[in-house]
Enzyme design. Structure first.
Site, PDB file in Angstrom:
ATOM      1  N   GLY A  10       0.818  -1.215   0.000  1.00  0.00           N
ATOM      2  CA  GLY A  10       0.000   0.000   0.000  1.00  0.00           C
ATOM      3  C   GLY A  10       0.850   1.264   0.000  1.00  0.00           C
ATOM      4  O   GLY A  10       2.087   1.196  -0.031  1.00  0.00           O
ATOM      5  N   GLN A  11       0.191   2.395   0.055  1.00  0.00           N
ATOM      6  CA  GLN A  11       0.889   3.688  -0.004  1.00  0.00           C
ATOM      7  C   GLN A  11       1.851   3.846   1.178  1.00  0.00           C
ATOM      8  O   GLN A  11       3.028   4.148   1.009  1.00  0.00           O
ATOM      9  CB  GLN A  11      -0.121   4.839   0.057  1.00  0.00           C
ATOM     10  N   ALA A  60      -5.005  -2.358   5.859  1.00  0.00           N
ATOM     11  CA  ALA A  60      -6.403  -2.066   6.204  1.00  0.00           C
ATOM     12  C   ALA A  60      -7.254  -2.202   4.953  1.00  0.00           C
ATOM     13  O   ALA A  60      -6.745  -2.210   3.834  1.00  0.00           O
ATOM     14  CB  ALA A  60      -6.529  -0.641   6.747  1.00  0.00           C
ATOM     15  N   THR A 101      -7.258   6.737  11.830  1.00  0.00           N
ATOM     16  CA  THR A 101      -7.814   7.737  10.915  1.00  0.00           C
ATOM     17  C   THR A 101      -8.604   8.824  11.634  1.00  0.00           C
ATOM     18  O   THR A 101      -9.171   8.588  12.708  1.00  0.00           O
ATOM     19  CB  THR A 101      -8.738   7.005   9.902  1.00  0.00           C
ATOM     20  N   ASP A 102      -8.675   9.987  10.997  1.00  0.00           N
ATOM     21  CA  ASP A 102      -9.558  11.067  11.465  1.00  0.00           C
ATOM     22  C   ASP A 102     -11.021  10.621  11.451  1.00  0.00           C
ATOM     23  O   ASP A 102     -11.852  11.205  12.139  1.00  0.00           O
ATOM     24  CB  ASP A 102      -9.385  12.308  10.573  1.00  0.00           C
ATOM     25  N   TYR A 126     -16.176   2.292   7.589  1.00  0.00           N
ATOM     26  CA  TYR A 126     -14.708   2.313   7.646  1.00  0.00           C
ATOM     27  C   TYR A 126     -14.244   2.903   8.990  1.00  0.00           C
ATOM     28  O   TYR A 126     -13.428   2.303   9.704  1.00  0.00           O
ATOM     29  CB  TYR A 126     -14.164   3.131   6.469  1.00  0.00           C
ATOM     30  N   LYS A 130     -12.240   0.985  12.067  1.00  0.00           N
ATOM     31  CA  LYS A 130     -10.912   1.449  12.483  1.00  0.00           C
ATOM     32  C   LYS A 130     -10.953   1.800  13.984  1.00  0.00           C
ATOM     33  O   LYS A 130      -9.998   1.546  14.718  1.00  0.00           O
ATOM     34  CB  LYS A 130     -10.478   2.670  11.664  1.00  0.00           C
TER      35      LYS A 130
HETATM   36  N1  LIG Z   1      -5.736   6.322   2.485  1.00  0.00           N
HETATM   37  C1  LIG Z   1      -6.161   7.278   3.333  1.00  0.00           C
HETATM   38  O1  LIG Z   1      -6.591   8.375   2.924  1.00  0.00           O
HETATM   39  C2  LIG Z   1      -6.101   7.046   4.825  1.00  0.00           C
HETATM   40  C3  LIG Z   1      -6.611   8.020   5.694  1.00  0.00           C
HETATM   41  C4  LIG Z   1      -6.525   7.818   7.071  1.00  0.00           C
HETATM   42  C5  LIG Z   1      -5.956   6.660   7.564  1.00  0.00           C
HETATM   43  N2  LIG Z   1      -5.492   5.714   6.709  1.00  0.00           N
HETATM   44  C6  LIG Z   1      -4.907   4.484   7.272  1.00  0.00           C
HETATM   45  O2  LIG Z   1      -3.542   4.454   6.912  1.00  0.00           O
HETATM   46  C7  LIG Z   1      -3.115   3.106   6.716  1.00  0.00           C
HETATM   47  C8  LIG Z   1      -2.393   3.009   5.384  1.00  0.00           C
HETATM   48  O3  LIG Z   1      -3.271   3.443   4.345  1.00  0.00           O
HETATM   49  P1  LIG Z   1      -2.864   3.295   2.808  1.00  0.00           P
HETATM   50  O4  LIG Z   1      -3.519   4.407   2.071  1.00  0.00           O
HETATM   51  O5  LIG Z   1      -1.407   3.063   2.709  1.00  0.00           O
HETATM   52  O6  LIG Z   1      -3.655   1.939   2.460  1.00  0.00           O
HETATM   53  P2  LIG Z   1      -3.610   1.104   1.109  1.00  0.00           P
HETATM   54  O7  LIG Z   1      -2.769   1.769   0.101  1.00  0.00           O
HETATM   55  O8  LIG Z   1      -5.027   0.734   0.792  1.00  0.00           O
HETATM   56  O9  LIG Z   1      -2.836  -0.216   1.586  1.00  0.00           O
HETATM   57  C9  LIG Z   1      -3.412  -1.134   2.484  1.00  0.00           C
HETATM   58  C10 LIG Z   1      -2.789  -2.491   2.210  1.00  0.00           C
HETATM   59  O10 LIG Z   1      -3.381  -3.444   3.109  1.00  0.00           O
HETATM   60  C11 LIG Z   1      -3.629  -4.620   2.361  1.00  0.00           C
HETATM   61  N3  LIG Z   1      -4.628  -5.483   2.971  1.00  0.00           N
HETATM   62  C12 LIG Z   1      -5.977  -5.417   2.821  1.00  0.00           C
HETATM   63  N4  LIG Z   1      -6.559  -6.457   3.442  1.00  0.00           N
HETATM   64  C13 LIG Z   1      -5.560  -7.191   4.011  1.00  0.00           C
HETATM   65  C14 LIG Z   1      -5.531  -8.396   4.766  1.00  0.00           C
HETATM   66  N5  LIG Z   1      -6.653  -9.071   5.060  1.00  0.00           N
HETATM   67  N6  LIG Z   1      -4.336  -8.872   5.173  1.00  0.00           N
HETATM   68  C15 LIG Z   1      -3.198  -8.219   4.868  1.00  0.00           C
HETATM   69  N7  LIG Z   1      -3.144  -7.085   4.146  1.00  0.00           N
HETATM   70  C16 LIG Z   1      -4.320  -6.576   3.706  1.00  0.00           C
HETATM   71  C17 LIG Z   1      -4.082  -4.090   1.031  1.00  0.00           C
HETATM   72  O11 LIG Z   1      -4.063  -5.094   0.044  1.00  0.00           O
HETATM   73  P3  LIG Z   1      -5.127  -4.989  -1.188  1.00  0.00           P
HETATM   74  O12 LIG Z   1      -4.790  -3.744  -1.925  1.00  0.00           O
HETATM   75  O13 LIG Z   1      -4.854  -6.262  -1.941  1.00  0.00           O
HETATM   76  O14 LIG Z   1      -6.480  -4.935  -0.553  1.00  0.00           O
HETATM   77  C18 LIG Z   1      -3.067  -2.991   0.775  1.00  0.00           C
HETATM   78  O15 LIG Z   1      -1.874  -3.468   0.183  1.00  0.00           O
HETATM   79  C19 LIG Z   1      -4.371   2.250   6.852  1.00  0.00           C
HETATM   80  O16 LIG Z   1      -4.396   1.697   8.152  1.00  0.00           O
HETATM   81  C20 LIG Z   1      -5.518   3.223   6.691  1.00  0.00           C
HETATM   82  O17 LIG Z   1      -6.667   2.810   7.409  1.00  0.00           O
HETATM   83  C21 LIG Z   1      -5.535   5.891   5.346  1.00  0.00           C
END
Ligand SMILES: NC(=O)c1ccc[n+]([C@@H]2O[C@H](COP(=O)([O-])OP(=O)(O)OC[C@H]3O[C@@H](n4cnc5c(N)ncnc54)[C@H](OP(=O)(O)O)[C@@H]3O)[C@@H](O)[C@H]2O)c1
Length: 291
Positions: A10-11, A60, A101-102, A126, A130
């Site tokens: 992920g990111q 996530a 998350t917020d 979501y 969380k």
């Molecule tokens: N993105 C936002 O704007 C945002 C905002 C606030 C907080 N956050 C939090 O920040 C964190 C990182 O976010 P991000 O944007 O980097 O997320 P992301 O790019 O969606 O990456 C999440 C990774 O988790 C993997 N995943 C999903 N289900 C899984 C499972 N059952 N077992 C193992 N891995 C699994 C996903 O795989 P798949 O792609 O194959 O599903 C993906 O590679 C998360 O905890 C998120 O809740 C994100």
């Protein structure tokens, strides 16, 4: 330190592993193929075999609108998956960092949310799941960091900036909501802070976004302004107009908080270096991606 990072595809997970490696920690990144966090036996085996000093849990379900139609699956990933990891961290007596998350907050009012405000009232599936992940950690662990972030953008994945750049290329007018206020978070900057934090024992809840506030509309305008200044004339005011709209005019499946102002004073109080402004982060990010 030896550190296991979930969500490496992920990111954020991608940049955290990069930062750990740069700083000579031993980073082991896993994603769903190596360790499905919903499978407690897999979580136990992988973490026990690796014997890390800490886990940074970035994995996530992050598709906010789709989450509304998949409550059980989202809960399994975001709440139970987090609890599975926390149980092993407890058994091995190791640190755990959970990225939250917020969206755990209701978004009411205009005050800044404090990290230790226990009045968490998520508006959507979501955010609720969380939040349940936060509760699992708080109930099980003492050596934990809960780090809430928002409006995330990184090189490795889809995000608002990439969506805007793609839309702006193919349209001469776009509308963006102007009544949700928050702060973007660049994963490259955040990764530096997360590694600073995991090296300490200053446990607790924190907020960590880039500095400064904006609406999504203001964020979009700045993306196009900077992109045009870099020579991409398709985004300049002659070619593209951006119109502010209220959330009421922009229906989405999941309700979003209008106030995501997050207090980051606790970072300063604990001696952590805060992130640069979101405009500065954006300008560095635009130089990193192709568009
Ligand atoms: N993105 C936002 O704007 C945002 C905002 C606030 C907080 N956050 C939090 O920040 C964190 C990182 O976010 P991000 O944007 O980097 O997320 P992301 O790019 O969606 O990456 C999440 C990774 O988790 C993997 N995943 C999903 N289900 C899984 C499972 N059952 N077992 C193992 N891995 C699994 C996903 O795989 P798949 O792609 O194959 O599903 C993906 O590679 C998360 O905890 C998120 O809740 C994100």
């Amino acid at each position: 330190m030896k550190i296991l990072v979930t969500g490496v595809k992920g990111q954020l997970g991608h940049d955290v592993v990069y930062e750990l490696t740069k700083r000579r920690h031993e980073a082991i990144g896993v994603d769903i193929e190596e360790m499905d966090i919903t499978d407690p036996a897999a979580v136990e085996k992988i973490i026990t075999d690796i014997q890390p000093d800490a886990v940074i849990h970035c994995a996530a379900w992050t598709a906010v609108d789709a989450a509304e139609d998949h409550v059980d699956t989202v809960r399994l990933v975001n709440a139970t998956g987090t609890e599975n990891i926390a149980c092993i961290c407890k058994a091995l007596d190791i640190k755990m960092m959970y990225i939250s998350t917020d969206y755990v907050f209701s978004g009411d009012g205009t005050n800044f949310w404090e990290p230790d405000d226990l009045n968490r009232q998520p508006l959507n599936v979501y955010g609720q799941t969380k939040y349940e992940g936060e509760i699992a950690i708080e109930n099980l662990l003492e050596k934990y960091f809960i780090v809430r972030i928002a409006w995330v953008f990184g090189v490795n994945g889809k995000n608002f900036i990439k969506t805007m750049l793609s839309l702006g290329k193919n349209h001469d007018q776009i509308t963006v909501v102007n009544d949700q206020i928050g702060s973007p978070t660049y994963t490259y900057d955040l990764a530096r802070l997360l590694v600073d934090m995991i090296e300490t024992d200053k446990y607790g809840r924190y907020h960590a976004t880039n500095e400064g506030l904006c609406s999504w509309y203001e964020f979009a305008c700045e993306i196009f302004r900077q992109a045009a200044a870099m020579g991409h004339s398709e985004y300049d005011a002659q070619h593209l107009s951006v119109l502010p709209v209220s959330s009421d005019n922009y229906p989405s499946k999941a309700k979003r908080p209008s106030n995501s102002r997050m207090s980051k004073e606790k970072l300063t109080q604990n001696g952590f270096e805060r992130l640069p402004s979101w405009q500065d982060a954006l300008s560095r990010y635009l130089k990193e991606i192709e568009f």
